[in-house]
Enzyme design. Structure first.
Site, PDB file in Angstrom:
ATOM      1  N   GLY A  91       0.820  -1.203   0.000  1.00 39.69           N
ATOM      2  CA  GLY A  91       0.000   0.000   0.000  1.00 39.69           C
ATOM      3  C   GLY A  91       0.854   1.253   0.000  1.00 39.69           C
ATOM      4  O   GLY A  91       1.956   1.298  -0.555  1.00 39.69           O
ATOM      5  N   SER A  92       0.356   2.279   0.653  1.00 36.12           N
ATOM      6  CA  SER A  92       0.995   3.595   0.553  1.00 36.12           C
ATOM      7  C   SER A  92       2.333   3.698   1.263  1.00 36.12           C
ATOM      8  O   SER A  92       3.041   4.687   1.084  1.00 36.12           O
ATOM      9  CB  SER A  92       0.042   4.665   1.092  1.00 36.12           C
ATOM     10  OG  SER A  92      -1.109   4.746   0.268  1.00 36.12           O
ATOM     11  N   THR A  93       2.695   2.701   2.085  1.00 38.05           N
ATOM     12  CA  THR A  93       4.044   2.734   2.661  1.00 38.05           C
ATOM     13  C   THR A  93       5.092   2.682   1.544  1.00 38.05           C
ATOM     14  O   THR A  93       6.225   3.130   1.730  1.00 38.05           O
ATOM     15  CB  THR A  93       4.264   1.552   3.624  1.00 38.05           C
ATOM     16  OG1 THR A  93       4.078   0.315   2.925  1.00 38.05           O
ATOM     17  CG2 THR A  93       3.300   1.622   4.803  1.00 38.05           C
TER      18      THR A  93
END
Length: 657
Positions: free
Chosen positions: A314-316
Site C-alpha cells: 500500500g501507501s508505505t
C-alpha cells in the site's frame, strides 16, 4: 631304733617328674623317658586337617571381602547417591544398529538460546525416555499393567501390544520426570530400561515463539531459529545470542494485542529494527502460541506474518517511489503532480480516496497519500528504472534473515511490467512483499542510504556491520524531512510522540481474494522511524483486517488503527533503549527537520520541471476544482479504484490507503 613299718611310704612322683632311685640324692635324679609310636596313616590325617584349616581361613576372608563390597554398594545407592535410576545392562547401540543409537555415551545438551541481554529464551533440561526389549519380556500383559499403574498416561493396551512384538527395541514413553523414573524402576520389570535424553523448554512461553520455532520429540529443530541453527546448537555448547530484546518484544506484543482486540482484527504484525545495524529487536506475529506446545499449535498461530506473509504494501511504498525519483534527479521536491482528476488507462481508472482534487507538490503527495501523485511520479521515472530500483532494494528476493520461513516476494515478470503496473506499484499495488522488506527498505531511506541485511543474531559490540550504499546521502536527508512531515501535517499525526520526533508513512491496502480484491478486508500498516533528527530505530505495526468502531468515525485505515499503536510503542521502548525524550532542543530539531508542504521553486528552475502530469496545470485566475471538505485529515487515505469500463474480465475495485 625306728621301726621300718612305722615309716609312711613315699608318695608317688607326679607324672612327668624326673625319675630317681630310692635313697639316691636329689641331684642324682634323671629325666623320665617315654617312647610314643606314630603310624603313617596318622601323619596323613594330620596333614589333611592342616590343609582344611588353611582353606577355611581363606574362604572366611573372601566372604568378608564380598560382604564389605555389598555394604559399600548399598551405602553408595542409599546414602551417597540415593536417587539414580537403574541403568541398562548393555548400551542400546549393542542391541541394534540404528544410526541414532550408535553413541551410547553421554551427549552434550543442546545449547541455550538467549536474547541480546542474556535472558534465556530456550534451554534443554535432562530427562529420560522409557524403552523395552520385548524379547526379554516374561509376561507382557503383567508388565503393561504395572507400567500403567506407575505411569497413568500410558495406554495399557498399546504398551502390551508393543511389548509383545518381535523386536529388540520399542519406545514406551518419553520425557519422564525423576519421580516417574523411580516409580518404574521400583517395579523391577526385566527388559525395561531408561535412555537419558533432554527436554527443550521455553521459559518465556509466547515471547518470540515464531522466531524461536521449536524442536520435535527427538530434539531436532523443526522451525525458526531452532531449525536454522540446528547443527550449531548441537555442536557448540555456548549460548546462541539473538538480537531480540525481550523487553521490546513484550511491549510490541502488548500494544499489538490491544489494537488487534480493539479493532477486531484477525491478525497483527510488529517489527522493531536498528537502522544502523539491521538487528531485529522485536518481531511479533499474532495470533501466536506457547513455544513449549509447538507440536499442537494451529498452523495460523505458527504463521510468521513478518517474514512469511506477503502483502501489498500500500501507501508505505510511496516512500520508495519518492526516494527513487529524487535520487534519480528526474524529480524535485518543488515539482507538482496532477491529482485533480482520475487517471484512465484502458478499462481501468485510478483515483484518490477523498483526495485534494488539485495539483500537489511532492511533499503533499506523501503527506496526503495521493495515489494519483505517486502514479505520475512512477510514470516519470519509468518502468525500467523502477524495476532496477526495486531490485537494488531487495524487493525481488527473499529477505535474507536467518529464518527458514522467509518467503519470496510476488511481482510481475518484466514482460508484463506495463505502464499500468508501473503506476500501481508506485503506490504499493501490483507487488507483494513481507513486512520486513518494507522495514529494511525504509531503514535505507532513513539511515543515510546504506542497506544492512536484517539479522536475528546479536552483533558483537565491537563489530562494524557491512552495508551497501543504495542512495545518496542528500536523498536520505530529504526523505527524513518528508517522513517527519507525514506525522506533523499528514495522515500519521496519531503516531506523534513528544521528544522522539518520529517520522513515517501510513499504508492501507485491500487484500486479494480468489475473485479479485476484497472490498472490506484491509491490511492497515504504519511504517515509522525515530528520532528523525538522528534515526536509530524503525518501528512497523500492522493489523490484518481491522474493523472500524466509534472512535475511528467508521474508518479502519492505517492512520486510525495502526499509527496510534506505533506511537505507543515508541513512547514505551525509547527509555528502555537508553533514549530519553529531548524537549530542550525542540525548536532546533523541528527547524532542522522542517520542509514546507508547498516548497518554493528555486531560482533558475525551468518551467518544464515544475509540473508533471498528463495535462498542464490551470493558469492563475482559471477556475479551480474545489477540494472536498473532510471530517479530519486522518480520514483521508489514498485509494486506487480499478474500475472496469468494459471487457469480459472485469477487475473489482481496489483500495490502497
Amino acid at each position: 631304733m625306728t621301726d621300718d613299718f612305722d615309716t609312711p611310704p613315699p608318695e608317688a612322683p607326679p607324672p612327668g617328674a624326673p625319675a630317681h632311685r630310692f635313697g639316691a640324692p636329689r641331684d642324682g635324679a634323671v629325666p623320665r623317658m617315654e617312647t610314643v609310636r606314630v603310624t603313617a596313616p596318622d601323619l596323613k590325617r594330620r596333614a589333611a586337617m592342616e590343609k582344611t584349616r588353611s582353606r577355611l581361613v581363606f574362604s572366611a576372608l573372601g566372604f568378608a571381602l564380598l560382604f564389605l563390597a555389598v555394604v559399600l554398594k548399598l551405602a553408595d545407592a542409599t546414602i551417597i547417591q540415593p536417587l539414580p535410576p537403574h541403568r541398562p545392562e548393555k548400551p542400546i547401540a549393542q542391541l541394534f544398529n540404528s544410526p541414532k543409537l550408535q553413541d551410547s555415551g553421554p551427549r552434550a545438551r543442546r545449547a541455550m538460546i538467549t536474547d541480546r541481554n542474556g535472558e534465556i529464551l530456550a534451554i534443554s533440561l535432562p530427562t529420560a525416555a522409557l524403552y523395552a526389549n520385548p524379547r526379554e519380556m516374561i509376561d507382557p500383559a503383567e508388565a503393561a499393567r504395572k507400567l500403567k499403574q506407575a505411569l497413568p498416561r500410558l495406554d495399557e493396551e498399546q504398551v502390551q501390544k508393543r511389548l509383545s512384538e518381535e523386536k529388540q527395541f520399542v519406545y514406551l514413553a518419553r520425557q519422564l520426570s525423576p519421580r516417574e523414573q523411580l516409580r518404574i524402576n521400583s517395579l523391577g520389570i526385566p527388559g525395561v530400561y531408561f535412555e537419558q535424553t533432554e527436554r527443550r523448554r521455553y521459559p518465556m512461553g509466547r515471547t518470540a515463539a515464531q522466531v524461536l520455532g521449536g524442536v520435535d520429540v527427538d530434539g531436532n529443530g523443526v522451525a525458526g531459529v531452532e531449525r536454522e541453527f540446528d547443527k550449531r546448537l548441537r555442536d557448540d555448547p555456548g549460548p546462541l545470542r539473538l538480537s531480540i530484546d525481550v523487553r521490546v518484544q513484550a511491549v510490541m506484543r502488548d500494544e499489538l494485542w490491544k489494537a488487534k482486540d480493539e479493532f477486531q482484527a484477525i491478525g497483527a504484525c510488529g517489527i522493531v529494527m536498528d537502522v544502523d545495524t539491521g538487528e531485529v529487536l522485536a518481531m511479533v506475529s499474532l495470533p501466536d502460541y506457547d513455544a513449549n506446545n509447538v507440536g499442537t499449535a494451529p498452523g495460523d498461530d505458527r504463521f510468521n506474518r513478518a517474514v512469511t506473509g506477503m502483502y501489498e504494501p500500500g501507501s508505505t511504498f510511496k516512500l520508495q517511489t519518492a526516494a527513487m525519483a529524487l535520487d534519480s534527479g528526474l524529480v524535485h521536491i518543488w515539482n507538482e503532480f496532477d491529482a485533480s482528476r482520475p487517471i484512465r488507462i484502458g478499462r481501468f481508472t485510478i483515483t484518490d480516496f477523498e483526495g485534494k482534487h488539485r495539483w500537489l507538490y511532492l511533499p503533499e503527495v506523501l503527506a496526503y497519500s495521493s495515489n494519483l501523485g505517486a502514479a505520475h511520479i512512477a510514470q516519470t521515472v519509468g518502468a525500467e528504472r523502477q524495476r532496477a530500483w526495486l531490485r537494488k532494494m531487495g524487493m525481488f528476493d527473499r529477505i535474507g534473515i536467518e529464518l527458514p520461513e522467509a518467503a519470496r516476494p510476488i511481482y510481475q515478470a518484466a514482460a508484463n511490467w506495463k505502464e499500468l503496473t508501473t503506476m500501481t506499484v508506485g503506490f504499493g499495488h501490483g507487488i507483494a512483499v513481507s513486512p520486513l522488506h518494507v522495514v529494511r527498505g525504509t531503514a535505507v531511506i532513513a539511515n543515510g542510504g546504506i542497506m544492512f541485511d536484517p539479522t536475528i543474531l546479536a552483533r558483537p559490540p565491537d563489530a562494524t556491520p557491512r552495508g551497501t550504499r543504495i542512495m545518496q546521502q542528500s536523498t536520505s536527508d530529504t526523505l527524513r524531512k518528508l517522513m517527519r512531515l507525514v506525522v506533523t501535517d499528514g495522515f500519521g499525526k496519531s503516531a506523534e510522540v513528544p521528544g522522539y520526533y518520529p517520522g513515517g508513512k501510513t499504508g492501507t491496502a485491500e487484500k486479494v481474494g480468489a475473485h479479485g480484491y476484497k472490498k472490506h478486508a484491509n491490511v492497515a500498516a504504519f511504517m515509522s522511524v525515530f528520532p528523525m533528527n538522528a534515526p536509530r530505530y524503525a518501528v512497523y505495526t500492522m493489523l490484518d483486517e481491522p474493523h472500524a468502531n466509534a472512535s475511528t468515525h467508521g474508518y479502519a485505515t492505517a492512520g486510525w488503527v495502526a499509527a496510534p499503536a506505533a506511537g505507543r510503542v515508541i513512547a514505551r521502548i525509547g527509555p528502555m533503549l537508553g533514549m530519553l525524550p529531548d524537549l530542550d532542543d525542540k525548536e532546533a530539531i523541528q527547524q532542522a527537520l522542517y520542509i514546507p508542504l508547498q516548497p518554493g521553486r528555486p531560482a533558475g528552475a525551468g518551467r518544464a520541471a515544475v509540473m508533471i502530469g498528463d495535462q498542464p496545470k490551470p493558469q492563475a485566475g482559471a477556475p479551480a476544482t474545489k477540494p472536498k471538505k473532510t471530517l479530519n485529515d486522518l480520514r483521508h487515505e489514498a485509494r486506487l479504484e480499478v474500475t472496469p469500463t468494459g471487457g469480459a474480465h472485469a477487475v473489482p475495485a481496489v483500495a490502497a490507503r
